[in-house]
Design a protein around this motif. Structure first.
Motif, PDB file in Angstrom:
ATOM      1  N   ILE A 125       0.844  -1.206   0.000  1.00  0.00           N
ATOM      2  CA  ILE A 125       0.000   0.000   0.000  1.00  0.00           C
ATOM      3  C   ILE A 125       0.882   1.260   0.000  1.00  0.00           C
ATOM      4  CG2 ILE A 125      -1.743   1.294   1.334  1.00  0.00           C
ATOM      5  CD1 ILE A 125      -2.722  -1.398   0.058  1.00  0.00           C
ATOM      6  N   THR A 126       1.975   1.214   0.743  1.00  0.00           N
ATOM      7  CA  THR A 126       2.854   2.378   0.857  1.00  0.00           C
ATOM      8  C   THR A 126       3.451   2.743  -0.505  1.00  0.00           C
ATOM      9  OG1 THR A 126       3.335   1.671   3.108  1.00  0.00           O
ATOM     10  CG2 THR A 126       4.873   3.248   2.112  1.00  0.00           C
ATOM     11  N   GLU A 127       3.813   1.726  -1.279  1.00  0.00           N
ATOM     12  CA  GLU A 127       4.395   1.985  -2.607  1.00  0.00           C
ATOM     13  C   GLU A 127       3.328   2.512  -3.569  1.00  0.00           C
ATOM     14  OE1 GLU A 127       6.666  -1.387  -3.927  1.00  0.00           O
ATOM     15  OE2 GLU A 127       6.995  -0.523  -5.923  1.00  0.00           O
ATOM     16  N   ILE A 128       2.125   1.966  -3.465  1.00  0.00           N
ATOM     17  CA  ILE A 128       1.020   2.450  -4.311  1.00  0.00           C
ATOM     18  C   ILE A 128       0.723   3.905  -3.950  1.00  0.00           C
ATOM     19  CG2 ILE A 128      -1.455   2.170  -4.800  1.00  0.00           C
ATOM     20  CD1 ILE A 128      -1.056  -0.894  -4.354  1.00  0.00           C
ATOM     21  N   ALA A 129       0.701   4.210  -2.645  1.00  0.00           N
ATOM     22  CA  ALA A 129       0.404   5.575  -2.187  1.00  0.00           C
ATOM     23  C   ALA A 129       1.441   6.570  -2.695  1.00  0.00           C
ATOM     24  CB  ALA A 129       0.365   5.606  -0.655  1.00  0.00           C
ATOM     25  N   ALA A 130       2.679   6.104  -2.817  1.00  0.00           N
ATOM     26  CA  ALA A 130       3.785   7.001  -3.164  1.00  0.00           C
ATOM     27  C   ALA A 130       3.700   7.537  -4.596  1.00  0.00           C
ATOM     28  CB  ALA A 130       5.123   6.289  -2.944  1.00  0.00           C
ATOM     29  N   VAL A 131       2.917   6.894  -5.466  1.00  0.00           N
ATOM     30  CA  VAL A 131       2.791   7.434  -6.828  1.00  0.00           C
ATOM     31  C   VAL A 131       1.684   8.488  -6.911  1.00  0.00           C
ATOM     32  CG1 VAL A 131       3.677   5.336  -7.922  1.00  0.00           C
ATOM     33  CG2 VAL A 131       1.185   5.665  -7.746  1.00  0.00           C
ATOM     34  N   THR A 132       1.007   8.746  -5.795  1.00  0.00           N
ATOM     35  CA  THR A 132      -0.044   9.770  -5.791  1.00  0.00           C
ATOM     36  C   THR A 132       0.437  11.011  -5.037  1.00  0.00           C
ATOM     37  OG1 THR A 132      -1.085   9.228  -3.678  1.00  0.00           O
ATOM     38  CG2 THR A 132      -1.743   7.891  -5.567  1.00  0.00           C
ATOM     39  N   LYS A 133      -0.306  12.095  -5.179  1.00  0.00           N
ATOM     40  CA  LYS A 133       0.020  13.317  -4.426  1.00  0.00           C
ATOM     41  C   LYS A 133      -0.776  13.373  -3.126  1.00  0.00           C
ATOM     42  CE  LYS A 133       1.025  15.879  -8.655  1.00  0.00           C
ATOM     43  NZ  LYS A 133       0.341  14.883  -9.563  1.00  0.00           N
ATOM     44  N   ARG A 134      -1.453  12.268  -2.798  1.00  0.00           N
ATOM     45  CA  ARG A 134      -2.277  12.228  -1.590  1.00  0.00           C
ATOM     46  C   ARG A 134      -2.044  10.936  -0.796  1.00  0.00           C
ATOM     47  NH1 ARG A 134      -8.161  12.434  -4.181  1.00  0.00           N
ATOM     48  NH2 ARG A 134      -7.207  13.137  -6.107  1.00  0.00           N
ATOM     49  N   PRO A 135      -0.787  10.625  -0.467  1.00  0.00           N
ATOM     50  CA  PRO A 135      -0.526   9.335   0.217  1.00  0.00           C
ATOM     51  C   PRO A 135      -1.282   9.171   1.526  1.00  0.00           C
ATOM     52  CG  PRO A 135       1.430  10.753   0.210  1.00  0.00           C
ATOM     53  CD  PRO A 135       0.450  11.382  -0.708  1.00  0.00           C
ATOM     54  N   ALA A 136      -1.657  10.284   2.169  1.00  0.00           N
ATOM     55  CA  ALA A 136      -2.409  10.174   3.434  1.00  0.00           C
ATOM     56  C   ALA A 136      -3.813   9.634   3.187  1.00  0.00           C
ATOM     57  CB  ALA A 136      -2.491  11.541   4.112  1.00  0.00           C
ATOM     58  N   GLN A 137      -4.288   9.738   1.911  1.00  0.00           N
ATOM     59  CA  GLN A 137      -5.650   9.290   1.577  1.00  0.00           C
ATOM     60  C   GLN A 137      -5.652   7.962   0.817  1.00  0.00           C
ATOM     61  OE1 GLN A 137      -6.010  13.730   0.701  1.00  0.00           O
ATOM     62  NE2 GLN A 137      -7.882  12.855  -0.158  1.00  0.00           N
TER      63      GLN A 137
END
Ligand code: CAA
Length: 285
Positions: A125-137
């Motif tokens: 999930i952390t790696e998927i989140a990192a390609v977005t500008k909203r990793p907190a979401q």
């Protein structure tokens, strides 16, 4: 403070995606069921309709309630449709590159408040989140198969997931009639870190000639009270998925105890993927 999720897009109308769309619509959400082609999306909707019709025939749902649930689901073949959704749950193929591309597009398309969840069974999930500008979401929302029946949702917190987003997703899972369990982002989370080595070990038992698939399943069903034996379950999940998860565990922990059984690799190479391909440890006709 939690958000009020009213409109959801589910990416992927396969076994998992259609199940998620069903329980979301049953919980009163408006749902877009998205896939790459109209035919795939329609197949997912047919699966939902068949499940609801079974519930009507068993007296658990009225015709009117079924129509109301179906009325809340629309089909979609473009991620542009996510532009007015409060949340996305991605249930596409278990391929990291495909998921990263979907998340980049959703991040560009969706409103600033929207939550992006993945139903991945083991990808980070952390790696998927990192390609977005909203990793907190960004968060993991891992449903079990068959979604309408299984009570659990593993809610996986990425490194940056905010408490507010976690709480919103937790409450949404409860609204869908599920029990949510909080898990941190490590390979295989909890469900597949525990389940897959058991399945892999059962495959080693076949590989080494310890017993037949039928015998192994019987031992685990009658001896451990599992609803399905591990090899029946592997066929049900898909042997390609089982192999992909074992690879994630093996690579993620670098520990030989997670090495996939050579027989599992061989079956996948042969196209014996379990129930969906007609053959795995058992034959389905
Ligand atoms: N969709 C909707 N409902 C379904 C269904 C489906 N695909 N399959 C079965 N059902 C319903 C049936 O309609 C039936 O409902 P009622 O009793 O209310 O009429 C109920 O489930 C029981 O079904 P059956 O009587 O046909 O068969 P069963 O008692 O053997 O139950 C089962 C089927 C629920 C699938 C059960 O065998 C079971 O729990 N198996 C283990 C499932 C499991 O472990 N899932 C997790 C897989 S791992 C995973 O998903 C995560 C991952 O990342 C890989």
């Amino acid at each position: 403070m939690t958000q009020n999720v009213q409109k959801l897009i589910v990416i992927g109308a396969g076994q998992m995606g259609s199940g998620i769309a069903q329980v979301a619509a049953e919980a009163g959400l408006r749902v877009l069921l998205n896939d790459i082609s109209e035919a795939y999306a329609a197949k997912g909707l047919n699966r939902i309709r068949a499940n609801l019709e079974r519930n009507v025939s068993k007296g658990r749902l009225t015709e009117a309630e079924m129509d109301a649930v179906l009325g809340r689901i629309s089909l979609s073949t473009t991620l542009n449709d996510a532009a007015d959704c409060d949340m996305a749950i991605e249930a596409a193929t278990e391929n990291l590159d495909i998921k990263l591309q979907v998340f980049r597009t959703l991040d560009e398309t969706m409103p600033a408040h929207a939550i992006l969840a993945s139903n991945t069974s083991s990808l980070p999930i952390t790696e998927i989140a990192a390609v977005t500008k909203r990793p907190a979401q960004v968060i993991g929302m891992h449903f079990m198969n068959p979604v309408p029946v299984m009570k659990l949702v593993e809610v996986i917190r990425g490194l940056a997931t905010s408490d507010e987003v976690y709480q919103t997703v937790y409450e949404l899972a409860v609204k869908m009639g599920k029990t949510a369990v909080e898990v941190n982002d490590f390979p295989g989370f909890v469900s597949n870190r525990v389940l897959m080595p058991m399945i892999n070990e059962a495959i080693y038992c076949v590989y080494e000639g310890v017993a037949t698939p039928e015998a192994i399943d019987e031992v685990m069903k009658l001896g451990m009270n599992h609803p399905m034996g591990p090899l029946t379950l592997a066929d049900f999940i898909g042997l390609d998925t089982c192999l992909a998860i074992m690879e994630v565990l093996y690579e993620g922990f670098g520990d030989s105890k997670y090495r996939p059984c050579p027989l599992l690799r061989k079956y996948v190479k042969a196209g014996w993927l379990g129930k969906k391909s007609g053959r795995g440890f058992y034959q389905y006709d």
